[in-house]
Motif scaffolding. Structure first.
Motif, short mmCIF file in Angstrom:
data_model
loop_
_atom_site.label_atom_id
_atom_site.label_comp_id
_atom_site.label_asym_id
_atom_site.label_seq_id
_atom_site.Cartn_x
_atom_site.Cartn_y
_atom_site.Cartn_z
N LEU A 125 0.83 -1.21 0.00
CA LEU A 125 0.00 0.00 0.00
C LEU A 125 0.87 1.26 0.00
O LEU A 125 0.63 2.19 -0.78
CB LEU A 125 -0.91 -0.01 1.22
CG LEU A 125 -1.79 1.23 1.39
CD1 LEU A 125 -2.95 1.18 0.41
CD2 LEU A 125 -2.31 1.34 2.81
N PRO B 116 -1.92 10.50 4.77
CA PRO B 116 -3.20 10.69 5.44
C PRO B 116 -3.32 9.74 6.63
O PRO B 116 -2.85 8.59 6.56
CB PRO B 116 -4.24 10.37 4.37
CG PRO B 116 -3.51 9.98 3.16
CD PRO B 116 -2.05 10.05 3.39
N ALA C 48 -5.66 8.16 7.58
CA ALA C 48 -6.55 7.03 7.27
C ALA C 48 -5.78 5.75 7.04
O ALA C 48 -6.37 4.66 7.03
CB ALA C 48 -7.39 7.35 6.04
N VAL C 49 -4.45 5.83 6.86
CA VAL C 49 -3.63 4.63 6.73
C VAL C 49 -3.93 3.66 7.87
O VAL C 49 -3.99 2.44 7.68
CB VAL C 49 -2.14 5.04 6.72
CG1 VAL C 49 -1.25 3.83 6.90
CG2 VAL C 49 -1.80 5.75 5.43
N GLY D 106 -6.73 3.10 9.50
CA GLY D 106 -7.96 2.34 9.27
C GLY D 106 -7.78 1.25 8.24
O GLY D 106 -8.31 0.14 8.38
N VAL D 107 -7.00 1.56 7.20
CA VAL D 107 -6.77 0.55 6.16
C VAL D 107 -6.00 -0.62 6.75
O VAL D 107 -6.34 -1.79 6.52
CB VAL D 107 -5.98 1.17 4.98
CG1 VAL D 107 -5.68 0.10 3.95
CG2 VAL D 107 -6.77 2.29 4.36
N GLY E 265 -8.26 -2.70 8.78
CA GLY E 265 -9.12 -3.50 7.90
C GLY E 265 -8.37 -4.72 7.37
O GLY E 265 -8.89 -5.83 7.39
N ALA F 112 -15.88 -6.22 8.90
CA ALA F 112 -14.53 -5.95 8.42
C ALA F 112 -14.59 -5.12 7.15
O ALA F 112 -13.81 -4.18 6.96
CB ALA F 112 -13.78 -7.26 8.17
N ILE G 174 -15.28 -1.51 8.09
CA ILE G 174 -14.10 -0.87 8.69
C ILE G 174 -13.05 -0.57 7.62
O ILE G 174 -12.49 0.52 7.54
CB ILE G 174 -13.52 -1.76 9.80
CG1 ILE G 174 -14.50 -1.87 10.96
CG2 ILE G 174 -12.17 -1.24 10.27
CD1 ILE G 174 -14.11 -2.85 12.04
N PHE G 175 -12.82 -1.55 6.75
CA PHE G 175 -11.85 -1.40 5.67
C PHE G 175 -12.29 -0.29 4.71
O PHE G 175 -11.49 0.55 4.31
CB PHE G 175 -11.73 -2.74 4.94
CG PHE G 175 -10.70 -2.75 3.84
CD1 PHE G 175 -9.36 -2.68 4.14
CD2 PHE G 175 -11.08 -2.85 2.52
CE1 PHE G 175 -8.40 -2.69 3.14
CE2 PHE G 175 -10.14 -2.87 1.50
CZ PHE G 175 -8.80 -2.79 1.81
N ILE H 103 -14.20 2.29 5.33
CA ILE H 103 -14.05 3.62 5.94
C ILE H 103 -12.61 4.09 5.79
O ILE H 103 -12.35 5.22 5.35
CB ILE H 103 -14.46 3.56 7.44
CG1 ILE H 103 -15.96 3.32 7.57
CG2 ILE H 103 -14.06 4.86 8.15
CD1 ILE H 103 -16.43 3.08 8.99
N GLY H 104 -11.66 3.20 6.09
CA GLY H 104 -10.25 3.57 6.02
C GLY H 104 -9.79 3.84 4.60
O GLY H 104 -9.21 4.89 4.31
N LEU H 105 -10.09 2.89 3.71
CA LEU H 105 -9.57 3.01 2.34
C LEU H 105 -10.20 4.20 1.61
O LEU H 105 -9.51 4.92 0.88
CB LEU H 105 -9.84 1.70 1.58
CG LEU H 105 -9.15 1.59 0.22
CD1 LEU H 105 -7.64 1.68 0.38
CD2 LEU H 105 -9.50 0.27 -0.47
N ALA I 82 -11.24 6.96 2.94
CA ALA I 82 -10.62 8.18 3.47
C ALA I 82 -9.24 8.39 2.85
O ALA I 82 -8.84 9.51 2.53
CB ALA I 82 -10.52 8.11 4.99
N LEU I 83 -8.53 7.28 2.67
CA LEU I 83 -7.18 7.35 2.11
C LEU I 83 -7.24 7.81 0.65
O LEU I 83 -6.53 8.73 0.24
CB LEU I 83 -6.53 5.97 2.21
CG LEU I 83 -5.06 5.89 1.84
CD1 LEU I 83 -4.23 6.68 2.82
CD2 LEU I 83 -4.61 4.43 1.84
N SER J 129 -8.48 11.51 0.32
CA SER J 129 -7.80 12.65 0.97
C SER J 129 -7.34 13.73 -0.01
O SER J 129 -7.40 14.91 0.33
CB SER J 129 -6.67 12.16 1.87
OG SER J 129 -5.71 11.47 1.12
N GLU K 279 -15.03 12.67 4.26
CA GLU K 279 -14.81 11.39 4.94
C GLU K 279 -16.11 10.92 5.59
O GLU K 279 -16.82 11.71 6.20
CB GLU K 279 -13.73 11.53 6.01
CG GLU K 279 -12.36 11.12 5.53
CD GLU K 279 -11.33 11.17 6.64
OE1 GLU K 279 -11.64 10.75 7.76
OE2 GLU K 279 -10.21 11.64 6.36
#
Lengths: 356, 306
Positions: free
Chosen positions: A33, A323, A325-326, A328-329, A332, B93, B96-97, B99-101, B103-104, B107, B214
Motif C-alpha cells: 500500500l 493521510p 486514514a492509513v 484504518g486501512v 481492515g 470488516a 471498517i476497511f 471507511i479507512g480506504l 478516506a485514504l 484525501s 470522509e
C-alpha cells in the motif's frame, strides 16, 4: 485441485497461528500500500511499526491506546462467544463519557476528594450498561436485530455528545469553543510516569483481563457463554436461557465500554468533554476481540498490536505527510486476513486430483 | 410549490437508500447477509467522485462507483463463500476497511468542487406546475433507481435465474442437490449487491452533496440494511421504505433550516436513526422473531461436503 476438508475438531495450533499469519500478511499488504501511494515502503514500514516504540513516551502512548481497546474488546468477546453481536460499543463508550464526564464537569467541578473518580467511573459503567440495555431489551422482548439497533444508537449517542458540548454543557469561559469546563484535579486519572500520558486506567485494564480470564475459565458463566455460542440447543437443554445470555453479554460489554469512555475523558482526553472522544475505539475493539481469539490474554496482546496501528498512522502523518486514514486501512487488512486465515482452523486444505 | 420542492428533495434523499437496499435485498435473497453495505457505499462514493473529477465524466464516475462497490463485494465473497468466514464478522470488516480506504483515496479530493449530476430538462414539460419538477426534473439515477424496483421484482419472481437465486437462498442444500452451483450464484448476487451499493454511494458524492467528505455515507448503509428487514425482502415495499426514510431525513433538514421547533440541530439529526429503531421494533414484534420472511439459508455458510 485444492479442496477444503472439514476437520473433526477445530485445530488449536491454527487458532494460535492464524493471528500471527494475519499480522504478517497485513505488514506485507501495508508495504504494498505504501509503495502504491508512492512512498519508500521500507521507510514507511519502519515509521509505522518500529519508530513509535523507540521512546518511553511512545511506549506509554501504546499503553494509553491499548487501555480502552482492551476494556471494550473484553466485553465484546463475551457476547461474540455466545453469538450476541454488540456493534454499538462506540455509543456506549460515548454515553459513559457523557455520564461520568458530565458529573465531573457540570456538578462537581469545584469538588476535591478521592471519592470523585470512583463515582465518575461508576456513572460511566452504569450509563454504558443502560445504553446497552436498549438493544438487549428490544432483542429479547421483540426479537429486533441487535446489530442494527446498537449501531443506530451509536449515531444517536455521538449526536447527543455534540448537542451537549455545543449547547448547555459548553464552558462559559471557553470563547464559544465546543468544550465543557475542565474537571477538578480529583476528577483526572493520576499519571503514572512523568512526562507521559500513561494513567491509572492501564493497570485497571490489566486487572480486567485477569478478572475476565478467571470468569471465563473458572465460572459457570464462561461455560454458559461458550455452550450458547457453540451449541445453542445443548445450552437450552442445560437450562441456560438464551435471553439471559443476551442480557449478560450486553450489560457486561456496555459497562466496560462506558468505563473506557470515562477513562478516555478523565485521562488522555485532558479532563473535559469535547465533540470527539474516541477515534473509533468501539469499532476497532471488534478487530481486537477477533484478533485476540476472544480470549482475555489474546485480547491484551491484540490491543497492543492495534494500538500500534494508531501510533504508526500518526507518526507517518507527521513524518511522511501520509493521510491518517492509513491506520484504518491497516486495521481492515488485519481483520480481513485473520478471517481468511481462520478457514484453516476448521478446515484442512487438501490436494485432490479432479475425479471425472 | 414548497411541497413540490420538498417532494423532489425526498426523492433525492431516498435514491441512495433505494439502490443500496435493493442490492442488499438481492444478495440476501441468495442467502448471503452482507453487513458491509456502509463500506461498499463509501468506496462507491469515493471511486465515483475521484473518477468524475479526473475524467470530467459523471457517467464514468457512476460506473467507477459501481465497480468499486462490486470489487469490495467480491472481497467479501472470497472470504465468506470461498474461505467460509463468518458473514457477520466479514461484513463488519468490510465496513471498517471501506471507511479507512475511502478516506485514504479521498484525501486529495477533500474540498474539490464538482458540478452536480445534470437534471433532466424536458422543454415545456419540466416547467409544468407541480408535475413538471416531480416527473421530469430529476437526474438519470433517480429514474434508474425507480426502474430497478419493478425490474428486480420481475427478475426474482418471473425469471428462471431469479427462481434459482431464491432457491439457493431458501435452502442451500436442496439447491445444491438439484445441481445448482450455490457458490457461483451467491458470488453473482453479492457482486450485484456491491455494484448497487456503489451506485448508491456514487449518488451521494455526485448528486446529493456533490463533494467528497470522509464518512459521508453517515450510516445510510446500515439504514439500507434495516430497510430490507422493513420491506420483508419485497422490492415494492422497499420502495415505500426508502421514500419514507428519505422523507424523515428531509423533514429533519427542513426543521433545522426553518427552526420549526426549538430543538438543537443534532437532536433533529437523530430522527432517521431513531425512526429506524422504531420501525424495526414494530416490524419485528409483528412478525415474531426477526425475519420470519427472511430467506431460509440467510447467513449460513455453505460447504458442499456438509
Amino acid at each position: 485441485m485444492l479442496r477444503l476438508e472439514r476437520r473433526s475438531a477445530p485445530s488449536t495450533a491454527m487458532r494460535v497461528a492464524t493471528p500471527l499469519v494475519a499480522v504478517a500478511a497485513s505488514i506485507v499488504a501495508g508495504g504494498l500500500l505504501f509503495a502504491a501511494l508512492g512512498h519508500d515502503p521500507e521507510r514507511a514500514l519502519y515509521g509505522f511499526f518500529i519508530a513509535p516504540l523507540l521512546s518511553t513516551y511512545g511506549l506509554a502512548e501504546l499503553a494509553v491506546k491499548a487501555t480502552p481497546l482492551t476494556l471494550i474488546a473484553l466485553g465484546l468477546a463475551m457476547g461474540f462467544r455466545a453469538g450476541v453481536w454488540n456493534i454499538g460499543a462506540e455509543g456506549q463508550l460515548t454515553m459513559g463519557a457523557l455520564a461520568g464526564g458530565g458529573l465531573a464537569a457540570m456538578v462537581f467541578y469545584d469538588a476535591q476528594g478521592l471519592w470523585l473518580l470512583p463515582l465518575m467511573c461508576l456513572a460511566g459503567v452504569v450509563a454504558g450498561m443502560a445504553y446497552a440495555a436498549i438493544p438487549a431489551f428490544l432483542r429479547t422482548r421483540f426479537g429486533v436485530n441487535e446489530i442494527l439497533v446498537s449501531l443506530m444508537l451509536t449515531y444517536v449517542a455521538l449526536l447527543a455528545l455534540s448537542a451537549l458540548v455545543h449547547g448547555p454543557w459548553r464552558d462559559p469561559g471557553a470563547f464559544n469553543f465546543p468544550e465543557s469546563r475542565f474537571f477538578s484535579d480529583s476528577g483526572n486519572l493520576p499519571i503514572l510516569i512523568e512526562r507521559t500520558r500513561l494513567h491509572l486506567g492501564y493497570p485497571l485494564a490489566l486487572l480486567a483481563v485477569l478478572v475476565a480470564w478467571l470468569v471465563l475459565a473458572r465460572t459457570v458463566i464462561g461455560f454458559q457463554l461458550e455452550v450458547t455460542g457453540l451449541a445453542p440447543k445443548a445450552a437450552s437443554f442445560a437450562g441456560f436461557k438464551p435471553d439471559r445470555t443476551v442480557w449478560l453479554a450486553f450489560l457486561v460489554s456496555g459497562g466496560l465500554a462506558g468505563l473506557a469512555g470515562l477513562i478516555e475523558v478523565a485521562g488522555p482526553g485532558g479532563g473535559q468533554l469535547v465533540p470527539t472522544i474516541s477515534p473509533g475505539y468501539g469499532f476497532t475493539a471488534i478487530i481486537v476481540a477477533f484478533l485476540g481469539r476472544l480470549h482475555p490474554v489474546g485480547i491484551l496482546l491484540a490491543a497492543h498490536v492495534v494500538a500500534l496501528s494508531y501510533l504508526g498512522g500518526e507518526n507517518l502523518q507527521i513524518t511522511m505527510r501520509m493521510p491518517v486514514a492509513v491506520t484504518g486501512v491497516f486495521q481492515g487488512f488485519l481483520l480481513f486476513f485473520l478471517l481468511a486465515a481462520d478457514v484453516l482452523v476448521r478446515y484442512r486444505p487438501v490436494w485432490k486430483r479432479a475425479t471425472a | 410549490m414548497l411541497t413540490t420542492a420538498i417532494l423532489v428533495t425526498v426523492m433525492t434523499a431516498a435514491t441512495p437508500l433505494l439502490f443500496a437496499a435493493l442490492g442488499e435485498l438481492v444478495a440476501e435473497k441468495s442467502g448471503v447477509l452482507n453487513l458491509g453495505v456502509e463500506g461498499m457505499m463509501l468506496m462507491g462514493a469515493v471511486g465515483a467522485f475521484a473518477v468524475a473529477v479526473t475524467t470530467g465524466s459523471s457517467t464514468l464516475g457512476i460506473l467507477a462507483g459501481a465497480g468499486a462497490g462490486a470489487l469490495m463485494a467480491m472481497g467479501f465473497g472470497l472470504l465468506t463463500l470461498t474461505f467460509l468466514a463468518n458473514q457477520v464478522a466479514t461484513g463488519l470488516a468490510l465496513t471498517i476497511f471501506g471507511i479507512g480506504l475511502s478516506a485514504l483515496i479521498g484525501s486529495p479530493f477533500v474540498g474539490t468542487p464538482l458540478p452536480r449530476l445534470p437534471r433532466l430538462n424536458v422543454e415545456g414539460l419540466s416547467d409544468l406546475p407541480i408535475l413538471g419538477p416531480l416527473l421530469f426534473g430529476h437526474d438519470a439515477l433517480v429514474y434508474l433507481g425507480l426502474v430497478m424496483v419493478p425490474t428486480i421484482a420481475w427478475f426474482l419472481t418471473r425469471t428462471r435465474a431469479g427462481l434459482i437465486l431464491r432457491a439457493v437462498g431458501e435452502n442451500q442444500d436442496s439447491a445444491h442437490a438439484i445441481g445448482y452451483d450455490v457458490v457461483a450464484v451467491r458470488y453473482a448476487a453479492v457482486a450485484f449487491g456491491g455494484a448497487m451499493a456503489g451506485i448508491g454511494g456514487a449518488y451521494l458524492s455526485l448528486a446529493y452533496t456533490p463533494m467528497w467528505i470522509e464518512q459521508m455515507v453517515a450510516g445510510r448503509g446500515w439504514i439500507a440494511l434495516a430497510l430490507v428487514v422493513f420491506a420483508a425482502w419485497r422490492p415494492w415495499r422497499l420502495l415505500v421504505g426508502a421514500y419514507l426514510f428519505g422523507g424523515v431525513s428531509i423533514l429533519q433538514l427542513h426543521a433545522q433550516g426553518g427552526a420549526l421547533f426549538n430543538v438543537p440541530a443534532q437532536v433533529l439529526a437523530m430522527l432517521p436513526y431513531l425512526a429506524t429503531i422504531v420501525v424495526l421494533t414494530l416490524i419485528s414484534s409483528r412478525s415474531g422473531r426477526f425475519g420470519l420472511a427472511a430467506p431460509g439459508s440467510l447467513g449460513k455458510p455453505f460447504h458442499p461436503a456438509g
